[in-house]
Motif scaffolding. Sequence first.
Motif, PDB file in Angstrom:
ATOM      1  N   GLU A 220      -0.587   6.269  15.983  1.00  0.00           N
ATOM      2  CA  GLU A 220      -1.950   6.374  15.463  1.00  0.00           C
ATOM      3  C   GLU A 220      -1.860   6.433  13.941  1.00  0.00           C
ATOM      4  O   GLU A 220      -1.413   7.428  13.375  1.00  0.00           O
ATOM      5  CB  GLU A 220      -2.640   7.634  16.018  1.00  0.00           C
ATOM      6  CG  GLU A 220      -2.879   7.570  17.514  1.00  0.00           C
ATOM      7  CD  GLU A 220      -3.544   8.828  18.061  1.00  0.00           C
ATOM      8  OE1 GLU A 220      -3.628   9.835  17.304  1.00  0.00           O
ATOM      9  OE2 GLU A 220      -3.973   8.820  19.229  1.00  0.00           O
TER      10      GLU A 220
ATOM     11  N   TRP B  91      -4.774   3.497   8.983  1.00  0.00           N
ATOM     12  CA  TRP B  91      -5.139   2.171   8.483  1.00  0.00           C
ATOM     13  C   TRP B  91      -5.248   1.128   9.598  1.00  0.00           C
ATOM     14  O   TRP B  91      -5.546  -0.033   9.319  1.00  0.00           O
ATOM     15  CB  TRP B  91      -4.109   1.696   7.451  1.00  0.00           C
ATOM     16  CG  TRP B  91      -2.705   1.646   7.976  1.00  0.00           C
ATOM     17  CD1 TRP B  91      -2.116   0.648   8.683  1.00  0.00           C
ATOM     18  CD2 TRP B  91      -1.718   2.677   7.841  1.00  0.00           C
ATOM     19  NE1 TRP B  91      -0.826   0.971   9.008  1.00  0.00           N
ATOM     20  CE2 TRP B  91      -0.542   2.211   8.495  1.00  0.00           C
ATOM     21  CE3 TRP B  91      -1.697   3.929   7.237  1.00  0.00           C
ATOM     22  CZ2 TRP B  91       0.616   2.972   8.553  1.00  0.00           C
ATOM     23  CZ3 TRP B  91      -0.533   4.679   7.296  1.00  0.00           C
ATOM     24  CH2 TRP B  91       0.605   4.206   7.943  1.00  0.00           C
TER      25      TRP B  91
ATOM     26  N   GLY C 180      -6.858  -1.154  12.077  1.00  0.00           N
ATOM     27  CA  GLY C 180      -8.209  -1.666  12.216  1.00  0.00           C
ATOM     28  C   GLY C 180      -8.336  -3.005  11.524  1.00  0.00           C
ATOM     29  O   GLY C 180      -7.406  -3.481  10.860  1.00  0.00           O
ATOM     30  N   ASP C 181      -9.489  -3.642  11.664  1.00  0.00           N
ATOM     31  CA  ASP C 181      -9.686  -5.014  11.192  1.00  0.00           C
ATOM     32  C   ASP C 181     -10.668  -5.118  10.037  1.00  0.00           C
ATOM     33  O   ASP C 181     -11.487  -6.036   9.989  1.00  0.00           O
ATOM     34  CB  ASP C 181     -10.165  -5.900  12.351  1.00  0.00           C
ATOM     35  CG  ASP C 181      -9.099  -6.046  13.426  1.00  0.00           C
ATOM     36  OD1 ASP C 181      -7.907  -6.068  13.076  1.00  0.00           O
ATOM     37  OD2 ASP C 181      -9.462  -6.124  14.613  1.00  0.00           O
ATOM     38  N   THR C 182     -10.590  -4.185   9.098  1.00  0.00           N
ATOM     39  CA  THR C 182     -11.470  -4.252   7.931  1.00  0.00           C
ATOM     40  C   THR C 182     -10.637  -4.364   6.667  1.00  0.00           C
ATOM     41  O   THR C 182      -9.465  -3.950   6.624  1.00  0.00           O
ATOM     42  CB  THR C 182     -12.360  -2.997   7.825  1.00  0.00           C
ATOM     43  OG1 THR C 182     -11.539  -1.865   7.492  1.00  0.00           O
ATOM     44  CG2 THR C 182     -13.087  -2.738   9.140  1.00  0.00           C
TER      45      THR C 182
ATOM     46  N   LEU D  21      -9.454  -0.954   5.346  1.00  0.00           N
ATOM     47  CA  LEU D  21      -8.244  -0.439   5.976  1.00  0.00           C
ATOM     48  C   LEU D  21      -7.008  -1.217   5.524  1.00  0.00           C
ATOM     49  O   LEU D  21      -5.914  -0.643   5.420  1.00  0.00           O
ATOM     50  CB  LEU D  21      -8.386  -0.482   7.494  1.00  0.00           C
ATOM     51  CG  LEU D  21      -9.428   0.478   8.078  1.00  0.00           C
ATOM     52  CD1 LEU D  21      -9.562   0.284   9.587  1.00  0.00           C
ATOM     53  CD2 LEU D  21      -9.067   1.927   7.756  1.00  0.00           C
TER      54      LEU D  21
ATOM     55  N   PRO E 117      -6.728  -8.541   7.738  1.00  0.00           N
ATOM     56  CA  PRO E 117      -7.318  -8.715   9.067  1.00  0.00           C
ATOM     57  C   PRO E 117      -7.541 -10.189   9.370  1.00  0.00           C
ATOM     58  O   PRO E 117      -7.767 -10.998   8.462  1.00  0.00           O
ATOM     59  CB  PRO E 117      -8.647  -7.955   8.965  1.00  0.00           C
ATOM     60  CG  PRO E 117      -8.968  -7.917   7.518  1.00  0.00           C
ATOM     61  CD  PRO E 117      -7.666  -7.910   6.781  1.00  0.00           C
TER      62      PRO E 117
END
Length: 431
Positions: free
Chosen positions: A64, A67, A69-71, A74, A103
Motif C-alpha cells: 500500500e 502514490w 493511482g492513475d492521477t 500521484l 498514468p
Amino acid sequence: MTNFFQNIEPLRFDPGRTGTAFRHYNPDEVVMGKRMEEHLRFAVAYWHSFAWPGGDLFGGQTFERPWFGDTMELARLKADVAFEMFDLLGVPYFCWHDADIRPEGTTFAESRRNFEEIIDYFPAKMERHKTKLLWGTANLFSHRRFMSGAATNPDPDVFAWSAATVKLCMDATHKLDGENYVLWGGREGYETLLNTDLKRERQQAGRFLQMAVEYKYKIGFRGAILVEPKPQEPSKHQYDFDVATVYGFLREFGLEDEVQMNIEQGHAILAGHSFEHELALASSLGLFGSIDMNRNDYQSGWDTDQFPNNVPEVALAYYEVLKAGGFTTGGTNFDAKLRRQSLDPEDLIAAHAGAMDVCARGFKAAAAMLQDGTLEAMRDERYAGWNAASSKALLSSDLEAIAALVEADGIDPRPRSGRQEISENVVNRFV
C-alpha cells in the motif's frame, strides 16, 4: 518533503552501526585508481521500487503506497518519494520505463502528455538531488495491446504504436542526458509455432531496432543503445534468448557495431548460463554495456528478481566487468524487487543497502583477484603452447598439411590437467 521515509536517516558508511548502514560500500574508497562509486555506478529501478504493487502469479497486491493511482498528482508524489530515496541511498543514477512514471491515458496523445509532464518535472529534481539517468526504456509488454509482442506483433498498428512509444522515450532519455537507451523485448517471442511466422517476426524486430539506431543519430543522442537478452517468460521462446543469440541477430541486421548489451543475472540463469559467462561472452564480442544486478530463487525456476546476496557470484561477475575495462556509459542497476511480505518503507531502504554492500564486497574481491594475477597467469600457462610460431601456423594451414605434420613429427598428445579445483581454491582466498 514527503513523510513516506520519515525517521529514516541518509545511509552512511559505518561498519560498526547496529541499524541500517553501509558496512562494505564506501563510495569514496579508491580501488584500482578510482572511487568505488565511479566503478559501480549504482542505479535504482523505478518500476520495481515505486510501481510494483507486490503481486505474483498466485496473489494480488500486498503493498500500500500513497502514490498508487492513475492521477498526475500521484505521479508527481511518486517522483518526490523516489528522489528522496535516491538521496537516502546516495545512488548516482536511476532508470525508468515510460509506464512507471506516468498514468496511462485513454489515447496515445494523452499518455504522451502525461509522460512529458513528468519528464519536465524531473530536471529540477535531478539537479537538486544530484541523481542522473542511467537509462530510459519503453514498457512494451504490460498492456494487453502487447499480448502478441510489440515489434514482432502480427498487427501493424501495434508495431506503429510501439515505434511511436520508443521515439517518445528516446526523446525523453536524450532530454534528461541519459547515458544509455535500453530495448527489452518483454514479449518479443512466441508461445507456439502453430500460429507464428518466425522469419517475419525476426525481420520486424530487426527493422525496429534499425529504426531506433537511425533515430539515435537523427536526434544526436550520444549514449549507447542497449539490448537486454532474456530466454523466455512470459513467452515460451524469446528472439533475444541470450548474448550469443543477440549477437547473431545483430550481425544479421548489420547492427553489431551500433548496439551493446544490458545483461541481467536472472536472465542469464534462465538461459542456462552463469552471469559471468554472459558477461565474458559479451566482452569478447565487443558488446558489453551495462548490467542488471538481481538474482532468481534457484528453487522456483522463474524470474523472481531478488536483490543480490551471494558475494562469490557477484565477485565472479565483477571480475569479468573489470576484465572488460569496467563500465563506460553502463552501470549496476538493481532490477530487483522486495518480497511481497516486505511491506515497510524501511524494507525498501534495507534491501538496496544490503545489495550495495554485497556488490561492494564482491567488487573488492574481484579487484583483488585481478591485481593478484594468479588466475590470469594460470590461464596464460594453460594456453602457452599456442605462443610458438609452429602452433600459430596451424590456424593458417589446412587439414591435409596438418595430417602430414602429425605423422612426420610423431605428434602424440598427452592430456594435461585443467587445474579447475586449484582455480576455484584461488577464488575462495578472496571471497
